[in-house]
Write a protein that holds these residues in place. Structure first.
Motif, PDB file in Angstrom:
ATOM      1  N   LYS A  93       0.803  -1.228   0.000  1.00  0.00           N
ATOM      2  CA  LYS A  93       0.000   0.000   0.000  1.00  0.00           C
ATOM      3  C   LYS A  93       0.840   1.284   0.000  1.00  0.00           C
ATOM      4  O   LYS A  93       0.455   2.298   0.570  1.00  0.00           O
ATOM      5  N   VAL A  94       1.992   1.226  -0.664  1.00  0.00           N
ATOM      6  CA  VAL A  94       2.769   2.436  -0.908  1.00  0.00           C
ATOM      7  C   VAL A  94       2.025   3.211  -1.989  1.00  0.00           C
ATOM      8  O   VAL A  94       1.571   2.625  -2.981  1.00  0.00           O
ATOM      9  N   ALA A  95       1.888   4.499  -1.783  1.00  0.00           N
ATOM     10  CA  ALA A  95       1.159   5.332  -2.750  1.00  0.00           C
ATOM     11  C   ALA A  95       1.803   5.231  -4.136  1.00  0.00           C
ATOM     12  O   ALA A  95       3.030   5.180  -4.264  1.00  0.00           O
ATOM     13  N   GLU A  96       0.965   5.221  -5.161  1.00  0.00           N
ATOM     14  CA  GLU A  96       1.435   5.088  -6.545  1.00  0.00           C
ATOM     15  C   GLU A  96       2.433   6.183  -6.909  1.00  0.00           C
ATOM     16  O   GLU A  96       3.426   5.922  -7.594  1.00  0.00           O
ATOM     17  N   ASP A  97       2.197   7.419  -6.445  1.00  0.00           N
ATOM     18  CA  ASP A  97       3.123   8.505  -6.779  1.00  0.00           C
ATOM     19  C   ASP A  97       4.488   8.290  -6.128  1.00  0.00           C
ATOM     20  O   ASP A  97       5.517   8.677  -6.690  1.00  0.00           O
ATOM     21  N   VAL A  98       4.529   7.640  -4.979  1.00  0.00           N
ATOM     22  CA  VAL A  98       5.801   7.334  -4.314  1.00  0.00           C
ATOM     23  C   VAL A  98       6.538   6.247  -5.096  1.00  0.00           C
ATOM     24  O   VAL A  98       7.741   6.362  -5.357  1.00  0.00           O
ATOM     25  N   ILE A  99       5.815   5.208  -5.480  1.00  0.00           N
ATOM     26  CA  ILE A  99       6.424   4.137  -6.280  1.00  0.00           C
ATOM     27  C   ILE A  99       6.999   4.724  -7.568  1.00  0.00           C
ATOM     28  O   ILE A  99       8.147   4.445  -7.928  1.00  0.00           O
ATOM     29  N   GLN A 100       6.217   5.541  -8.244  1.00  0.00           N
ATOM     30  CA  GLN A 100       6.670   6.117  -9.507  1.00  0.00           C
ATOM     31  C   GLN A 100       7.871   7.031  -9.302  1.00  0.00           C
ATOM     32  O   GLN A 100       8.803   7.039 -10.114  1.00  0.00           O
ATOM     33  N   ALA A 101       7.878   7.796  -8.218  1.00  0.00           N
ATOM     34  CA  ALA A 101       9.025   8.671  -7.938  1.00  0.00           C
ATOM     35  C   ALA A 101      10.304   7.856  -7.777  1.00  0.00           C
ATOM     36  O   ALA A 101      11.348   8.206  -8.341  1.00  0.00           O
ATOM     37  N   VAL A 102      10.224   6.758  -7.036  1.00  0.00           N
ATOM     38  CA  VAL A 102      11.417   5.920  -6.853  1.00  0.00           C
ATOM     39  C   VAL A 102      11.832   5.313  -8.190  1.00  0.00           C
ATOM     40  O   VAL A 102      13.019   5.320  -8.537  1.00  0.00           O
ATOM     41  N   ARG A 103      10.883   4.796  -8.941  1.00  0.00           N
ATOM     42  CA  ARG A 103      11.195   4.204 -10.250  1.00  0.00           C
ATOM     43  C   ARG A 103      11.855   5.214 -11.189  1.00  0.00           C
ATOM     44  O   ARG A 103      12.708   4.856 -12.001  1.00  0.00           O
ATOM     45  N   ASP A 104      11.444   6.488 -11.073  1.00  0.00           N
ATOM     46  CA  ASP A 104      11.969   7.541 -11.946  1.00  0.00           C
ATOM     47  C   ASP A 104      13.162   8.280 -11.331  1.00  0.00           C
ATOM     48  O   ASP A 104      13.642   9.245 -11.921  1.00  0.00           O
ATOM     49  N   ASP A 105      13.605   7.849 -10.155  1.00  0.00           N
ATOM     50  CA  ASP A 105      14.703   8.511  -9.441  1.00  0.00           C
ATOM     51  C   ASP A 105      14.401   9.985  -9.216  1.00  0.00           C
ATOM     52  O   ASP A 105      15.229  10.860  -9.456  1.00  0.00           O
TER      53      ASP A 105
END
Length: 187
Positions: free
Chosen positions: A92-104
């Motif tokens: 349940k990590v927020a999608e915007d957090v996941i995307q931020a990490v994926r995009d550095d």
């Protein structure tokens, strides 16, 4: 180039069967990572042992996945970025957090951003962090225990990231929706 065999329970070395059974119990299937690591039973067992220790760390499930995703992204591991994107979603990590990490990219939450930055610096500096790096992490509300737990995660991910680089581990079907490629990112 020689490649690893991705074993099933019928072809794996006998010494790898306990690790494969452990993975199947934990995930409901034997991930390709473990199927490949079965070529070296000690590697499979070591990876799963470290995974279990890390899962019991003082970091929350969300924080654990952010660290694992950050390290995997930093190391350019397509397989593990997909796996931990899926794991972060399940935690349940927020999608915007996941995307931020994926995009550095920075995470809006300052505490989680401090965790992401600390994990990336740990890998980038190969553990040779200076006092300011550690102080920034502690000032965000973490403790020395979590410094050690990030080190544990980096060690665990080094095993899987490096293995996947060499083995070119194919994504499991369950991870396809979270596919990522270092070639498509700003790595």
């Amino acid at each position: 180039m020689a490649r690893f065999t991705f074993h099933d329970e019928m072809t794996a070395p006998k010494a790898a069967l306990p690790a494969m059974a452990q993975a199947k119990q934990a995930f409901g299937f034997v991930p390709n990572l473990v199927r490949g690591m079965a070529n070296s039973p000690g590697l499979a067992e070591g990876y799963l042992t470290l995974s279990g220790l890390y899962a019991n760390s003082s970091l929350s499930l969300q924080e654990q996945q952010i660290v694992l995703l950050t390290v995997s992204r930093y190391n350019g591991c397509d397989y593990c970025v997909a796996a931990h994107s899926m794991g972060a979603d399940m935690a349940k990590v927020a999608e915007d957090v996941i995307q931020a990490v994926r995009d550095d990219q920075p995470i809006a939450d300052p505490r989680l951003e401090a965790l992401r930055v600390f994990a990336a610096k740990m890998v980038d500096k190969r553990g040779w962090l200076d006092e300011a790096d550690i102080r920034a992490f502690l000032d965000a509300g973490y403790e020395m225990q979590q410094v050690g737990e990030v080190i544990l995660a980096v060690g665990m991910k080094t095993l899987s990231n490096y293995f996947n680089h060499i083995a070119q581990t194919p994504l499991d079907e369950a991870m396809q929706a979270h596919a990522w490629s270092k070639n498509d990112s700003a790595a």
